[in-house]
Design an enzyme around this catalytic site. Structure first.
Site, short mmCIF file in Angstrom:
data_model
loop_
_atom_site.label_atom_id
_atom_site.label_comp_id
_atom_site.label_asym_id
_atom_site.label_seq_id
_atom_site.Cartn_x
_atom_site.Cartn_y
_atom_site.Cartn_z
N THR A 63 64.66 30.07 7.15
CA THR A 63 64.76 30.07 5.71
C THR A 63 65.11 29.89 4.65
O THR A 63 64.42 28.00 4.92
CB THR A 63 66.30 29.30 6.20
N LYS A 94 70.50 35.64 4.16
CA LYS A 94 70.47 34.04 4.74
C LYS A 94 71.40 33.06 3.94
O LYS A 94 72.36 32.42 4.54
CB LYS A 94 68.86 33.77 5.06
N LYS A 138 68.75 22.04 2.22
CA LYS A 138 68.15 22.37 1.79
C LYS A 138 68.75 24.02 1.70
O LYS A 138 68.07 24.75 0.53
CB LYS A 138 67.13 22.34 2.55
#
Length: 295
Positions: free
Chosen positions: A96, A171, A239
């Site tokens: 990701t 995503k 993140k």
């Protein structure tokens, strides 16, 4: 037989690579900490000492590492994949990561006649072990078609979302949804607890209606059991949310729920809980409400 390369043997990567090994594929593996790849080596994977060595000895390379800077290093570093990449290879990044970086990787690959896909996954540690991940792919149709045989082993859903970067953007949408869902599930459990409801009965009841979701099925039981072991690290989710917020800033898009949940997770991270699973969001809500688990 095609030689596969695998870079990244964390919670997700190790389980995914193991599924391919068990199907009989020849796999070269690299991880910055070799000991974390030992289980795979014991099962027949060949260890390489750098991403460049992986590229030298593999036809198709999968990467799934931690942070954007790690992806950058794996692909563009002095001993990165592109330093030793060869015409006709396929590099598939399942991290990701930033959609902007996914596009940069694609453009570099095209310059070297190397095909690339951004193919992040969702489904947590359970999905990685069981091969039931959702795989969101960006890139060329013909490259995607060549990778379907591997995606079938790793996931139950594998969809080409569009050109390079589209998988990473999808995503981000996935993570935005998870942020809101996790917040709702944790708040529901806390509300039920304060009103004297049995948590397990509550979850079993509401998951059968419109509130039903993966988080209720898989993570609510862990919360009830005070099990905060990571299926997905808070560090990595922070993140992800920061990437999503950065993309929102580029679009002048305001997503207040995402901002709130990111703030709560960042508080947990700063208090030393970054290695816990995302279900530990309940701890931040307990602290806000000055309450302990009353179970």
């Amino acid at each position: 037989m095609v030689k596969l390369g695998w870079i990244g043997t964390g919670v997700m990567g190790k389980a995914m690579c193991l599924r391919l090994l068990e199907k009989g594929y020849n796999i070269n593996v690299y991880n910055r900490t070799k000991s974390k790849a030992q289980d795979l080596i014991d099962k027949g994977a060949i260890y390489c000492n750098s991403p460049a060595e992986i590229a030298e000895n593999s036809d198709i390379v999968f990467t799934i590492v931690g942070f954007v800077k790690d992806v950058e290093e794996v692909y563009f570093g002095d001993k990165g994949l592109f330093s030793a990449g060869k015409k006709g290879q396929i590099f598939c990044d399942m991290t990701t990561t930033s959609p902007t970086l996914s596009k940069k990787i694609f453009e570099k690959g095209q310059a070297l006649s190397i095909e690339t896909l951004d193919a992040p996954v969702s489904g947590g540690d359970v999905g990685a072990k069981n091969g039931t991940l959702s795989i969101m792919v960006g890139g060329k149709q013909e490259t995607f078609d060549k990778m379907v045989e591997y995606f079938k082993i790793l996931g139950k859903s594998y969809i080409l979302e569009g050109p390079a970067g589209a998988g990473s953007h999808t995503k981000m949408a996935n993570q935005i949804t998870i942020a809101g869902t996790m917040g709702g599930v944790c708040e529901a459990l806390l509300y039920g607890e304060k009103n004297g409801l049995d948590a397990t009965t509550l979850v079993n009841t509401i998951k059968g209606g419109a509130a039903g979701c993966w988080t209720l099925d898989n993570l609510a039981p862990r919360i009830i059991a005070n099990n905060y072991d990571p299926g997905f690290y808070i560090d990595h989710f922070v993140k992800d949310m920061k990437i999503a917020l950065d993309e929102c800033n580029k679009l002048n898009l305001n997503l207040p729920t995402l901002k709130l949940v990111e703030t709560l997770y960042e508080k947990l991270q700063k208090s030393g809980n970054g290695k816990l699973g995302t279900q530990a969001l309940i701890l931040a809500l307990r602290e806000m409400n000055n309450t302990k688990n009353e179970e």
